[in-house]
Design a protein around this motif. Structure first.
Motif, PDB file in Angstrom:
ATOM      1  N   LYS A 190       1.718  11.659 -10.091  1.00  0.00           N
ATOM      2  CA  LYS A 190       1.006  12.949 -10.058  1.00  0.00           C
ATOM      3  C   LYS A 190       1.989  14.110 -10.213  1.00  0.00           C
ATOM      4  N   ARG A 191       3.176  14.003  -9.567  1.00  0.00           N
ATOM      5  CA  ARG A 191       4.168  15.076  -9.688  1.00  0.00           C
ATOM      6  C   ARG A 191       4.689  15.185 -11.117  1.00  0.00           C
ATOM      7  N   GLN A 221       0.843  -1.200   0.000  1.00  0.00           N
ATOM      8  CA  GLN A 221       0.000   0.000   0.000  1.00  0.00           C
ATOM      9  C   GLN A 221       0.878   1.251   0.000  1.00  0.00           C
ATOM     10  N   ARG A 222       1.931   1.264   0.807  1.00  0.00           N
ATOM     11  CA  ARG A 222       2.841   2.416   0.847  1.00  0.00           C
ATOM     12  C   ARG A 222       3.525   2.630  -0.507  1.00  0.00           C
ATOM     13  N   ARG A 223       3.994   1.526  -1.110  1.00  0.00           N
ATOM     14  CA  ARG A 223       4.638   1.641  -2.423  1.00  0.00           C
ATOM     15  C   ARG A 223       3.669   2.168  -3.466  1.00  0.00           C
ATOM     16  N   ALA A 224       2.446   1.695  -3.439  1.00  0.00           N
ATOM     17  CA  ALA A 224       1.443   2.164  -4.403  1.00  0.00           C
ATOM     18  C   ALA A 224       1.160   3.645  -4.205  1.00  0.00           C
ATOM     19  N   MET A 225       1.074   4.095  -2.957  1.00  0.00           N
ATOM     20  CA  MET A 225       0.827   5.523  -2.696  1.00  0.00           C
ATOM     21  C   MET A 225       2.017   6.355  -3.151  1.00  0.00           C
ATOM     22  N   GLU A 226       3.242   5.875  -2.904  1.00  0.00           N
ATOM     23  CA  GLU A 226       4.435   6.605  -3.339  1.00  0.00           C
ATOM     24  C   GLU A 226       4.486   6.699  -4.858  1.00  0.00           C
TER      25      GLU A 226
END
Length: 135
Positions: A131-132, A120-125
């Motif tokens: 997005k950036r 989940q953390r990797r997907a959010m990162e």
């Protein structure tokens, strides 16, 4: 996939006191529920309500919180529900083996929850990085 459950509770890492406090609360609720079911279940399936508490703690707080829930669930089940109840003694080899099996399965749940949190953390990162780049 929308990760904004509970106003972002799952989206951002929480302080350890929140993660472990939630895990402890889940075990307390599971113990209370098992105490309510005790007239029906007696000394059968002493761990039945704790699997949900461990899974919920891991889902909300990751592997460490789930492991904490395994430890506190084991202690609570040992004291309240394993024969003889309300004692630190464990009567019978089957009860000892049952406790070990519960700890192993609970540990597997904790490891799975930690793997889920890391993914989940990797997907959010990756989502934030994409997005950036799009800006």
């Amino acid at each position: 996939m929308n990760l904004d459950y509970f106003g972002g509770f799952l989206k951002y890492p929480q302080a350890p006191i929140v993660r472990y406090g939630f895990a402890f609360l889940a075990v307390v609720v599971a113990t209370g529920l098992r105490l309510l079911l005790n007239p029906l279940l007696e000394d059968n399936v002493p761990y039945i309500t704790y699997f949900f508490a461990i899974t919920l703690a891991g889902w909300m707080g990751g592997g460490g919180a789930a492991a904490f829930a395994v430890v506190t669930s084991s202690i609570a089940a040992w004291y309240y529900f394993i024969a003889p109840p309300w004692s630190v003694m464990i009567a019978g080899m089957h009860n000892r083996i049952g406790l070990v099996v519960f700890i192993v399965i609970g540990g597997m749940i904790a490891l799975t929850c930690e793997a889920m949190k890391q993914a989940q953390r990797r997907a959010m990162e990756q989502s934030e990085a994409t997005k950036r780049k799009m800006r």
